[in-house]
Design an enzyme around this catalytic site. Structure first.
Site, PDB file in Angstrom:
ATOM      1  N   ALA A  14      -5.230  -1.460   9.901  1.00 46.99           N
ATOM      2  CA  ALA A  14      -5.040  -0.472   8.838  1.00 46.99           C
ATOM      3  C   ALA A  14      -6.320  -0.169   8.059  1.00 46.99           C
ATOM      4  O   ALA A  14      -6.475   0.929   7.524  1.00 46.99           O
ATOM      5  CB  ALA A  14      -3.960  -0.982   7.895  1.00 46.99           C
ATOM      6  N   ARG A  26      -1.836  -5.401   3.578  1.00 49.95           N
ATOM      7  CA  ARG A  26      -2.104  -6.684   2.930  1.00 49.95           C
ATOM      8  C   ARG A  26      -3.386  -6.708   2.105  1.00 49.95           C
ATOM      9  O   ARG A  26      -3.718  -7.728   1.529  1.00 49.95           O
ATOM     10  CB  ARG A  26      -2.162  -7.804   3.980  1.00 49.95           C
ATOM     11  CG  ARG A  26      -0.865  -7.945   4.747  1.00 49.95           C
ATOM     12  CD  ARG A  26      -0.968  -8.988   5.841  1.00 49.95           C
ATOM     13  NE  ARG A  26       0.230  -9.029   6.655  1.00 49.95           N
ATOM     14  CZ  ARG A  26       0.509  -8.176   7.634  1.00 49.95           C
ATOM     15  NH1 ARG A  26      -0.330  -7.208   7.931  1.00 49.95           N
ATOM     16  NH2 ARG A  26       1.630  -8.286   8.318  1.00 49.95           N
ATOM     17  N   GLN A  93      -3.556  -1.437  15.952  1.00 51.09           N
ATOM     18  CA  GLN A  93      -2.266  -1.752  15.331  1.00 51.09           C
ATOM     19  C   GLN A  93      -1.810  -0.574  14.492  1.00 51.09           C
ATOM     20  O   GLN A  93      -0.724  -0.594  13.936  1.00 51.09           O
ATOM     21  CB  GLN A  93      -2.419  -2.990  14.439  1.00 51.09           C
ATOM     22  CG  GLN A  93      -2.861  -4.208  15.213  1.00 51.09           C
ATOM     23  CD  GLN A  93      -3.378  -5.315  14.297  1.00 51.09           C
ATOM     24  OE1 GLN A  93      -2.627  -6.150  13.816  1.00 51.09           O
ATOM     25  NE2 GLN A  93      -4.670  -5.308  14.032  1.00 51.09           N
ATOM     26  N   ASP A  96      -0.961   5.780  13.201  1.00 55.75           N
ATOM     27  CA  ASP A  96      -1.223   7.084  12.584  1.00 55.75           C
ATOM     28  C   ASP A  96      -1.891   8.099  13.516  1.00 55.75           C
ATOM     29  O   ASP A  96      -2.130   9.243  13.118  1.00 55.75           O
ATOM     30  CB  ASP A  96      -2.074   6.909  11.318  1.00 55.75           C
ATOM     31  CG  ASP A  96      -3.375   6.115  11.563  1.00 55.75           C
ATOM     32  OD1 ASP A  96      -3.883   6.121  12.707  1.00 55.75           O
ATOM     33  OD2 ASP A  96      -3.877   5.493  10.603  1.00 55.75           O
ATOM     34  N   HIS A 113       1.386  -1.052  18.307  1.00 57.26           N
ATOM     35  CA  HIS A 113       2.584  -0.952  17.468  1.00 57.26           C
ATOM     36  C   HIS A 113       3.216   0.438  17.503  1.00 57.26           C
ATOM     37  O   HIS A 113       4.017   0.772  16.639  1.00 57.26           O
ATOM     38  CB  HIS A 113       2.244  -1.346  16.025  1.00 57.26           C
ATOM     39  CG  HIS A 113       1.814  -2.789  15.902  1.00 57.26           C
ATOM     40  ND1 HIS A 113       1.193  -3.315  14.798  1.00 57.26           N
ATOM     41  CD2 HIS A 113       1.921  -3.828  16.779  1.00 57.26           C
ATOM     42  CE1 HIS A 113       0.932  -4.609  14.993  1.00 57.26           C
ATOM     43  NE2 HIS A 113       1.363  -4.935  16.190  1.00 57.26           N
ATOM     44  N   CYS A 121      15.157   7.418  20.448  1.00 63.59           N
ATOM     45  CA  CYS A 121      16.568   7.067  20.241  1.00 63.59           C
ATOM     46  C   CYS A 121      16.761   5.623  20.691  1.00 63.59           C
ATOM     47  O   CYS A 121      16.397   5.260  21.806  1.00 63.59           O
ATOM     48  CB  CYS A 121      17.476   8.003  21.038  1.00 63.59           C
ATOM     49  SG  CYS A 121      19.192   7.423  21.046  1.00 63.59           S
ATOM     50  N   CYS A 124      19.638   5.813  23.829  1.00 65.30           N
ATOM     51  CA  CYS A 124      19.377   6.391  25.164  1.00 65.30           C
ATOM     52  C   CYS A 124      17.885   6.495  25.466  1.00 65.30           C
ATOM     53  O   CYS A 124      17.508   6.839  26.588  1.00 65.30           O
ATOM     54  CB  CYS A 124      20.047   7.762  25.309  1.00 65.30           C
ATOM     55  SG  CYS A 124      19.181   9.090  24.443  1.00 65.30           S
ATOM     56  N   SER A 188      -6.621  -7.712   9.204  1.00 69.36           N
ATOM     57  CA  SER A 188      -6.596  -9.046   8.620  1.00 69.36           C
ATOM     58  C   SER A 188      -6.433 -10.100   9.707  1.00 69.36           C
ATOM     59  O   SER A 188      -6.538 -11.294   9.432  1.00 69.36           O
ATOM     60  CB  SER A 188      -5.457  -9.152   7.596  1.00 69.36           C
ATOM     61  OG  SER A 188      -4.214  -8.883   8.218  1.00 69.36           O
ATOM     62  N   ASN A 212     -14.598  -6.609   8.455  1.00 71.55           N
ATOM     63  CA  ASN A 212     -13.448  -6.544   7.559  1.00 71.55           C
ATOM     64  C   ASN A 212     -13.863  -6.928   6.144  1.00 71.55           C
ATOM     65  O   ASN A 212     -14.663  -7.840   5.962  1.00 71.55           O
ATOM     66  CB  ASN A 212     -12.334  -7.486   8.049  1.00 71.55           C
ATOM     67  CG  ASN A 212     -10.975  -7.097   7.506  1.00 71.55           C
ATOM     68  OD1 ASN A 212     -10.523  -5.971   7.731  1.00 71.55           O
ATOM     69  ND2 ASN A 212     -10.329  -7.974   6.779  1.00 71.55           N
TER      70      ASN A 212
HETATM   71  P1  NAD Z   1      -3.681  -5.468   7.091  1.00 66.53           P
HETATM   72  O1  NAD Z   1      -3.230  -4.652   5.916  1.00 66.53           O
HETATM   73  O2  NAD Z   1      -3.069  -6.794   7.310  1.00 66.53           O
HETATM   74  O3  NAD Z   1      -5.266  -5.713   6.988  1.00 66.53           O
HETATM   75  C1  NAD Z   1      -6.159  -4.668   6.755  1.00 66.53           C
HETATM   76  C2  NAD Z   1      -7.503  -5.285   6.419  1.00 66.53           C
HETATM   77  O4  NAD Z   1      -8.443  -4.224   6.286  1.00 66.53           O
HETATM   78  C3  NAD Z   1      -7.503  -6.067   5.104  1.00 66.53           C
HETATM   79  O5  NAD Z   1      -7.931  -7.387   5.365  1.00 66.53           O
HETATM   80  C4  NAD Z   1      -8.495  -5.301   4.214  1.00 66.53           C
HETATM   81  O6  NAD Z   1      -9.316  -6.166   3.482  1.00 66.53           O
HETATM   82  C5  NAD Z   1      -9.312  -4.538   5.211  1.00 66.53           C
HETATM   83  N1  NAD Z   1      -9.788  -3.242   4.732  1.00 66.53           N
HETATM   84  C6  NAD Z   1      -9.061  -2.261   4.134  1.00 66.53           C
HETATM   85  N2  NAD Z   1      -9.827  -1.180   3.889  1.00 66.53           N
HETATM   86  C7  NAD Z   1     -11.089  -1.481   4.325  1.00 66.53           C
HETATM   87  C8  NAD Z   1     -12.325  -0.771   4.331  1.00 66.53           C
HETATM   88  N3  NAD Z   1     -12.421   0.493   3.891  1.00 66.53           N
HETATM   89  N4  NAD Z   1     -13.418  -1.410   4.836  1.00 66.53           N
HETATM   90  C9  NAD Z   1     -13.341  -2.686   5.309  1.00 66.53           C
HETATM   91  N5  NAD Z   1     -12.187  -3.390   5.341  1.00 66.53           N
HETATM   92  C10 NAD Z   1     -11.072  -2.808   4.846  1.00 66.53           C
HETATM   93  O7  NAD Z   1      -3.568  -4.523   8.340  1.00 66.53           O
HETATM   94  P2  NAD Z   1      -3.459  -4.915   9.854  1.00 66.53           P
HETATM   95  O8  NAD Z   1      -4.271  -6.107  10.189  1.00 66.53           O
HETATM   96  O9  NAD Z   1      -3.643  -3.650  10.613  1.00 66.53           O
HETATM   97  O10 NAD Z   1      -1.931  -5.358   9.872  1.00 66.53           O
HETATM   98  C11 NAD Z   1      -1.187  -4.957  10.743  1.00 66.53           C
HETATM   99  C12 NAD Z   1       0.027  -4.090  10.364  1.00 66.53           C
HETATM  100  O11 NAD Z   1      -0.120  -3.006   9.471  1.00 66.53           O
HETATM  101  C13 NAD Z   1       0.312  -3.454  11.641  1.00 66.53           C
HETATM  102  O12 NAD Z   1       1.619  -3.763  11.984  1.00 66.53           O
HETATM  103  C14 NAD Z   1       0.137  -1.950  11.486  1.00 66.53           C
HETATM  104  O13 NAD Z   1       1.023  -1.318  12.355  1.00 66.53           O
HETATM  105  C15 NAD Z   1       0.449  -1.775  10.056  1.00 66.53           C
HETATM  106  N6  NAD Z   1      -0.134  -0.633   9.309  1.00 66.53           N
HETATM  107  C16 NAD Z   1      -0.672   0.495   9.914  1.00 66.53           C
HETATM  108  C17 NAD Z   1      -1.234   1.510   9.126  1.00 66.53           C
HETATM  109  C18 NAD Z   1      -1.825   2.734   9.790  1.00 66.53           C
HETATM  110  O14 NAD Z   1      -1.371   3.153  10.856  1.00 66.53           O
HETATM  111  N7  NAD Z   1      -2.868   3.322   9.202  1.00 66.53           N
HETATM  112  C19 NAD Z   1      -1.240   1.389   7.737  1.00 66.53           C
HETATM  113  C20 NAD Z   1      -0.666   0.230   7.152  1.00 66.53           C
HETATM  114  C21 NAD Z   1      -0.141  -0.774   7.966  1.00 66.53           C
HETATM  115 ZN    ZN Z   2      20.094   9.123  22.392  1.00 67.26          ZN
END
Ligand code: NAD
Ligand code: ZN
Length: 248
Positions: A14, A26, A93, A96, A113, A121, A124, A188, A212
């Site tokens: 994310a 998170r 993960q 979007d 994900h 659905c 089906c 994360s 990160n």
């Molecule tokens: P997470 O929220 O657990 O971790 C995101 C990490 O990114 C954090 O540790 C944060 O410190 C870091 N971060 C945020 N912005 C940053 C930036 N600009 N620069 C550097 N680091 C930055 O997310 P994850 O590990 O992807 O967790 C997985 C779950 O979250 C997945 O199931 C995913 O499907 C879902 N998710 C997806 C989206 C999306 O599609 N954009 C958004 C939110 C959550």
């Molecule tokens: Zn259906």
């Protein structure tokens, strides 16, 4: 390290999309950090058992920032790495589709994900677009049933309690084993099995770079950890020329 890499496999989370206005889960401003009860919308048992969860889930999809989001420099950096021939597969993960819109080929992106821009659905398996279902919600249906079988529909994302797609998992595993650099960015590294691909790649001999803002459980395994904002860090990494073209 990136300069020497010939075949990069990336894993994103994310954090690569926060600069596009989509909050993470998170991080300090994460959706779950602010409201832990929001997790129930992502739980398959509550989704199936409780019609109100589905009504809330569609409403939250309609209000999701993805509809106004544009790819940011972090997404474009991966497209640049691909254009220079160094990026093989990108495991994400994120749900979007901003990596695809940011210039990566659709078959290069392994959506661990799923995608919230598609709907499936649960009875089906018929697929449709989120836009078409949200149009029905805007017209007054609170939980639009499948047009083919009347079954319960859900965004084509993996909820807690649902298995990941076996083909996507297989391809992701292959990509982790077949790289000389594994680049984990904006995740994360706390959700499995996604995070375990980093370890798999290292065991198979790849170097690991973690980008990160916050520490991750895999930092100790990494050859390098970069903490800056991804919309700056990743373009800088992608700008490192490949070793064979670098000045002596
Ligand atoms: P997470 O929220 O657990 O971790 C995101 C990490 O990114 C954090 O540790 C944060 O410190 C870091 N971060 C945020 N912005 C940053 C930036 N600009 N620069 C550097 N680091 C930055 O997310 P994850 O590990 O992807 O967790 C997985 C779950 O979250 C997945 O199931 C995913 O499907 C879902 N998710 C997806 C989206 C999306 O599609 N954009 C958004 C939110 C959550
Ligand atoms: Zn259906």
């Amino acid at each position: 390290m990136v300069g020497a890499a010939r075949r990069i496999t990336a894993l994103t989370g994310a954090g690569v999309s926060t600069a596009s206005g989509i909050p993470d889960f998170r991080g300090p401003n994460g959706v779950w950090t602010k409201d832990p009860t929001a997790q129930r919308l992502s739980d398959i048992d509550s989704y199936l058992a409780d019609p109100q969860v589905r009504v809330d889930a569609w409403r939250s999809r309609a209000e999701h920032p993805v509809w106004a989001a544009e790819p940011n420099p972090a997404h474009r950096a991966f497209a640049d790495l691909a254009a220079s021939g160094r990026l093989g597969s990108l495991l994400t993960q994120n749900i979007d589709e901003l990596h695809q819109r940011g210039g990566l080929d659709r078959d290069q992106v392994l959506e661990l994900h799923g995608s919230m821009l598609r709907v499936v659905c649960l009875d089906c398996g018929a697929a449709s677009s989120m836009r078409s279902v949200l149009r029905r919600v805007a017209e007054g249906e609170t939980d639009p049933p499948c047009p083919h079988c009347g079954g319960i529909q859900k965004s084509a994302t993996i909820s807690f309690g649902q298995a990941l797609d076996a083909d996507v998992l297989r391809a992701a595993r292959r990509a982790a084993l077949d790289c000389d650099l594994f680049l984990a960015a904006g995740t994360s590294l706390t959700v499995q099995p996604a995070a375990a691909f980093a370890e798999l790649a290292v065991k198979a001999g790849a170097r690991l770079v973690v980008c990160n803002a916050e520490p991750t459980p895999y930092d100790e395994l990494a050859d390098a950890v970069l903490r800056g904002p991804l919309d700056e860090v990743l373009p800088a990494l992608a700008a490192v020329p490949p070793a064979e073209h670098a000045a002596p």
